[in-house]
Design a protein around this motif. Structure first.
Motif, PDB file in Angstrom:
ATOM      1  N   VAL A  71       0.847  -1.202   0.000  1.00  0.00           N
ATOM      2  CA  VAL A  71       0.000   0.000   0.000  1.00  0.00           C
ATOM      3  C   VAL A  71       0.882   1.251   0.000  1.00  0.00           C
ATOM      4  O   VAL A  71       0.614   2.219  -0.709  1.00  0.00           O
ATOM      5  CB  VAL A  71      -0.957  -0.018   1.221  1.00  0.00           C
ATOM      6  CG1 VAL A  71      -1.683   1.307   1.350  1.00  0.00           C
ATOM      7  CG2 VAL A  71      -1.957  -1.167   1.067  1.00  0.00           C
ATOM      8  N   GLU A  72       1.975   1.204   0.766  1.00  0.00           N
ATOM      9  CA  GLU A  72       2.894   2.358   0.792  1.00  0.00           C
ATOM     10  C   GLU A  72       3.540   2.563  -0.578  1.00  0.00           C
ATOM     11  O   GLU A  72       3.792   3.690  -1.001  1.00  0.00           O
ATOM     12  CB  GLU A  72       3.928   2.182   1.916  1.00  0.00           C
ATOM     13  CG  GLU A  72       3.268   2.394   3.279  1.00  0.00           C
ATOM     14  CD  GLU A  72       4.165   2.122   4.482  1.00  0.00           C
ATOM     15  OE1 GLU A  72       5.268   1.547   4.296  1.00  0.00           O
ATOM     16  OE2 GLU A  72       3.744   2.465   5.610  1.00  0.00           O
ATOM     17  N   ARG A  84      -9.100   5.708  -5.404  1.00  0.00           N
ATOM     18  CA  ARG A  84     -10.248   6.269  -4.686  1.00  0.00           C
ATOM     19  C   ARG A  84     -11.342   6.675  -5.665  1.00  0.00           C
ATOM     20  O   ARG A  84     -12.535   6.447  -5.423  1.00  0.00           O
ATOM     21  CB  ARG A  84      -9.829   7.465  -3.833  1.00  0.00           C
ATOM     22  CG  ARG A  84     -10.979   7.930  -2.930  1.00  0.00           C
ATOM     23  CD  ARG A  84     -10.694   9.227  -2.191  1.00  0.00           C
ATOM     24  NE  ARG A  84      -9.690   9.065  -1.166  1.00  0.00           N
ATOM     25  CZ  ARG A  84      -8.542   9.757  -1.121  1.00  0.00           C
ATOM     26  NH1 ARG A  84      -8.272  10.644  -2.059  1.00  0.00           N
ATOM     27  NH2 ARG A  84      -7.693   9.573  -0.155  1.00  0.00           N
ATOM     28  N   GLU A 140       1.111   4.402  -2.667  1.00  0.00           N
ATOM     29  CA  GLU A 140       1.134   5.823  -2.280  1.00  0.00           C
ATOM     30  C   GLU A 140       2.317   6.528  -2.936  1.00  0.00           C
ATOM     31  O   GLU A 140       2.173   7.605  -3.503  1.00  0.00           O
ATOM     32  CB  GLU A 140       1.216   5.948  -0.749  1.00  0.00           C
ATOM     33  CG  GLU A 140      -0.094   5.600  -0.043  1.00  0.00           C
ATOM     34  CD  GLU A 140       0.063   5.392   1.466  1.00  0.00           C
ATOM     35  OE1 GLU A 140       1.192   5.540   1.998  1.00  0.00           O
ATOM     36  OE2 GLU A 140      -0.963   5.067   2.107  1.00  0.00           O
ATOM     37  N   SER A 141       3.489   5.889  -2.875  1.00  0.00           N
ATOM     38  CA  SER A 141       4.682   6.546  -3.423  1.00  0.00           C
ATOM     39  C   SER A 141       4.607   6.660  -4.950  1.00  0.00           C
ATOM     40  O   SER A 141       5.199   7.555  -5.547  1.00  0.00           O
ATOM     41  CB  SER A 141       5.955   5.788  -3.009  1.00  0.00           C
ATOM     42  OG  SER A 141       5.953   4.509  -3.605  1.00  0.00           O
ATOM     43  N   GLU A 151     -10.140   4.184   0.394  1.00  0.00           N
ATOM     44  CA  GLU A 151      -8.757   4.574   0.677  1.00  0.00           C
ATOM     45  C   GLU A 151      -7.876   3.388   0.288  1.00  0.00           C
ATOM     46  O   GLU A 151      -8.262   2.237   0.537  1.00  0.00           O
ATOM     47  CB  GLU A 151      -8.578   4.813   2.182  1.00  0.00           C
ATOM     48  CG  GLU A 151      -9.329   6.002   2.734  1.00  0.00           C
ATOM     49  CD  GLU A 151      -8.595   7.306   2.481  1.00  0.00           C
ATOM     50  OE1 GLU A 151      -7.352   7.299   2.402  1.00  0.00           O
ATOM     51  OE2 GLU A 151      -9.273   8.337   2.347  1.00  0.00           O
ATOM     52  N   ALA A 152      -6.710   3.646  -0.276  1.00  0.00           N
ATOM     53  CA  ALA A 152      -5.784   2.527  -0.521  1.00  0.00           C
ATOM     54  C   ALA A 152      -5.329   2.024   0.847  1.00  0.00           C
ATOM     55  O   ALA A 152      -4.723   2.776   1.615  1.00  0.00           O
ATOM     56  CB  ALA A 152      -4.600   2.999  -1.350  1.00  0.00           C
ATOM     57  N   ASP A 153      -5.652   0.789   1.171  1.00  0.00           N
ATOM     58  CA  ASP A 153      -5.318   0.269   2.501  1.00  0.00           C
ATOM     59  C   ASP A 153      -5.224  -1.250   2.430  1.00  0.00           C
ATOM     60  O   ASP A 153      -5.893  -1.885   1.606  1.00  0.00           O
ATOM     61  CB  ASP A 153      -6.402   0.679   3.517  1.00  0.00           C
ATOM     62  CG  ASP A 153      -5.921   0.541   4.956  1.00  0.00           C
ATOM     63  OD1 ASP A 153      -5.504   1.551   5.539  1.00  0.00           O
ATOM     64  OD2 ASP A 153      -5.956  -0.581   5.497  1.00  0.00           O
ATOM     65  N   GLY A 204       1.909   7.378  -6.482  1.00  0.00           N
ATOM     66  CA  GLY A 204       0.845   8.343  -6.785  1.00  0.00           C
ATOM     67  C   GLY A 204      -0.422   7.711  -7.341  1.00  0.00           C
ATOM     68  O   GLY A 204      -1.132   8.323  -8.143  1.00  0.00           O
ATOM     69  N   LYS A 205      -0.736   6.477  -6.907  1.00  0.00           N
ATOM     70  CA  LYS A 205      -1.909   5.775  -7.468  1.00  0.00           C
ATOM     71  C   LYS A 205      -3.154   5.845  -6.578  1.00  0.00           C
ATOM     72  O   LYS A 205      -4.209   5.318  -6.933  1.00  0.00           O
ATOM     73  CB  LYS A 205      -1.545   4.310  -7.722  1.00  0.00           C
ATOM     74  CG  LYS A 205      -0.519   4.194  -8.849  1.00  0.00           C
ATOM     75  CD  LYS A 205      -0.080   2.782  -9.119  1.00  0.00           C
ATOM     76  CE  LYS A 205       0.823   2.745 -10.342  1.00  0.00           C
ATOM     77  NZ  LYS A 205       1.572   1.496 -10.453  1.00  0.00           N
ATOM     78  N   VAL A 206      -2.998   6.499  -5.416  1.00  0.00           N
ATOM     79  CA  VAL A 206      -4.078   6.496  -4.430  1.00  0.00           C
ATOM     80  C   VAL A 206      -5.334   7.192  -4.943  1.00  0.00           C
ATOM     81  O   VAL A 206      -6.452   6.701  -4.769  1.00  0.00           O
ATOM     82  CB  VAL A 206      -3.583   7.146  -3.116  1.00  0.00           C
ATOM     83  CG1 VAL A 206      -4.729   7.363  -2.147  1.00  0.00           C
ATOM     84  CG2 VAL A 206      -2.509   6.265  -2.472  1.00  0.00           C
ATOM     85  N   GLU A 207      -5.144   8.339  -5.600  1.00  0.00           N
ATOM     86  CA  GLU A 207      -6.302   9.123  -6.081  1.00  0.00           C
ATOM     87  C   GLU A 207      -7.115   8.352  -7.107  1.00  0.00           C
ATOM     88  O   GLU A 207      -8.339   8.355  -7.078  1.00  0.00           O
ATOM     89  CB  GLU A 207      -5.833  10.459  -6.686  1.00  0.00           C
ATOM     90  CG  GLU A 207      -5.667  11.571  -5.672  1.00  0.00           C
ATOM     91  CD  GLU A 207      -6.888  11.754  -4.763  1.00  0.00           C
ATOM     92  OE1 GLU A 207      -8.018  11.788  -5.281  1.00  0.00           O
ATOM     93  OE2 GLU A 207      -6.712  11.837  -3.543  1.00  0.00           O
TER      94      GLU A 207
END
Length: 519
Positions: free
Chosen positions: A118-119, A131, A122-123, A137-139, A125-128
């Motif tokens: 998941v981190e 969502r 995030e790094s 939320e990416a989790d 830039g795929k979280v948005e």
């Protein structure tokens, strides 16, 4: 005379497969519980932060509780008009289509083994994008990274082939099937590989706007489309299938409804209209508000999720706030020997006029909605030499009410829908002090229903509607009976002052487990 009644009466059954155990409940036309049975299953912790269940044990327990509940009431299986399923959400497994055997234990929603993945998202830039498509939320909580881990790491020896092909190749040929627990149960009950819209919406592989599996997300997590279940309405007039007359029930019963547990509670609480909301107080709390046919994007740390869908009707969406620790905070008071059992918290809390300035922030596993801080930790602030256990107990109950207001305010801000009343269910709502406090802190009426097994009831309703056992949602609304209502009594300024100070306490707990702060 009772015997002649039971031979003609029909009922609806609900399999409620939860995190710690499996329950089967039978409901009559009034939505009253006729019989039930429950069995726990083993919690498997192979490594710190890893949590697994044995899917075969869950299926054996399911058969056992269904038989036990029917036997207990002297009912025969063919008196069931339909069966509904509700389940612990996000828990993920893979199984062999031919043998029906899992290739590995199920990875439970609480499992954190994929946090690094998941981190990485995030790094990169795929979280948005995640969502925007899934509402999540990416989790590590959701199924996608769990499925990816299983496809990479499940031991191919367990598929009992002389020369096992690679797991992903077999999944791409549809020989290895992916599913959440609802799919696993439906498969074992009917032989069909099916999930419902609510469970699909929690996988992080499903586009909740297009209402279909998303090719980009399947590519990202390398999950072959051929391994996925067919997605169907939560209440399905075409049925997911029927039980095998030669199987454990000895009868052909339609399996026609399925919802993830929190959506099932929304349905069981008859939250059928936009603005209807419920909060389930379990280990954690799950607060859902129906937002109607619109998927409302959250700017305040909530999840956008599918609420439910009935055959031939548009999807109803919901906003969801997941609070990680509420009932578990009361268990913690027991572990700390501040109380002997949960029932005493009410009297202890009432024995003092206030917490005397003490705030407990039960961020034992980080903070969920609307804060989403994995590094927050549990905190007690405001203690003096005069602080007694009564103050700490009262502050712990207050923390449950404050966390619920955190989510309620986020809901109203996101949806622009005012909440008239909040329906509550779950173990902790037996505590009248907590219910009154909840009404006071939010400033909203709290309604506690007579039947508090709303999760099982919701899946029974979904299945019963699909087969015509109930005609329409209005009939279900008439079944909903209030046990007690709690109206706000506290002065609003006082409630706001207490709540503002809670915000200061939360700030003290955030980002505590920094590198080196704990392991």
């Amino acid at each position: 005379m009772g015997d002649s009644l039971t031979t003609t009466e029909t009922y609806v059954g609900a399999i409620d497969q939860g995190t710690t155990g499996t329950r089967f409940m039978v409901f009559d036309h009034d939505g009253t519980v006729v019989t039930d049975a429950y069995e726990t299953h083993e919690q498997i912790y192979p490594e710190p932060g890893w949590v697994e269940h044995d899917p075969l044990e869950i299926w054996e327990n399911t058969k056992s509780v269904v038989r036990a509940a029917l036997d207990d009431a002297g009912l025969s299986a063919d008196q069931l008009a339909a069966i509904g399923v509700t389940n612990q959400r996000e828990t993920t497994l893979l199984w062999d289509r031919d043998t029906g055997k899992p290739v590995h234990n199920a990875i439970v929603w609480q499992d954190r083994r994929t946090t690094d993945r998941v981190e990485q998202l995030e790094s990169e830039g795929k979280v948005e994008e995640i969502r925007a498509k899934t509402g999540l939320e990416a989790d590590a909580y959701f199924s996608a990274t769990k499925a990816e881990w299983l496809l990479d790491n499940a031991d191919p020896i367990k598929t009992q082939r002389a020369r096992p092909a690679d797991m992903k190749e077999r999944a791409a040929e549809g020989e290895i099937l992916f599913g959440t627990i609802d799919s696993w149960l439906i498969y074992n009950l009917t032989g069909n590989h099916i999930t419902d819209v609510t469970n699909a919406s929690r996988t992080m592989l499903f586009d909740i706007h297009e209402m279909e599996w998303d090719d980009d997300l399947l590519r990202e997590f390398d999950v072959p489309r051929e391994s996925l279940p067919e997605v169907r309405p939560s209440s399905d007039e075409d049925y997911y299938g029927t039980t095998d007359p030669d199987g454990f029930l000895g009868a052909e019963i339609p399996v026609a409804g399925a919802l993830g547990d929190q959506q099932a509670a929304l349905f069981g609480q008859t939250c059928f209209d936009a603005g209807d909301a419920k909060n389930t107080y379990g280990t954690g709390s799950f607060f859902l508000m129906n937002t109607g046919n619109e998927a409302v994007d959250s700017d305040h740390g909530l999840l956008t999720t599918v609420g439910f869908q009935r055959s031939g009707e548009p999807v109803q969406y919901a906003l969801e706030g997941s609070i990680f620790v509420t009932g578990a905070a009361i268990e913690w008071l027991e572990d700390m020997t501040l109380i002997e059992d949960a029932a005493e918290t009410e009297a202890l809390a009432r024995s003092v006029d206030s917490t005397d300035g003490v705030y407990v922030v039960p961020a034992f596993t980080g903070l969920g909605a609307p804060h989403w801080d994995q590094r927050a930790r549990g905190t007690i602030v405001g203690m003096t030499r005069g602080t007694r256990r009564e103050h700490v107990v009262r502050a712990t109950l207050e923390s449950i009410a404050y966390q619920t207001r955190d989510v309620a305010e986020a809901m109203v801000a996101d949806s622009d829908i005012e909440m008239e009343s909040l329906k509550v269910d779950g173990g902790a709502v037996k505590n009248n002090f907590l219910c009154q406090l909840q009404a006071d802190i939010i400033g909203t009426e709290i309604a506690r229903p007579e039947v508090d097994e709303t999760t099982a009831l919701g899946s029974a309703y979904a299945a019963g509607l699909a087969v015509g056992y109930w005609d329409d949602p209005d009939e279900l609304r008439q079944n909903w009976r209030v046990d007690r209502e709690f109206a706000p009594e506290m002065d609003r300024d006082e409630a706001d002052r207490m709540y503002d100070r809670w915000g200061d306490a939360v700030e003290r707990s955030t980002d505590w487990a920094r590198d080196g702060g704990d392991d």
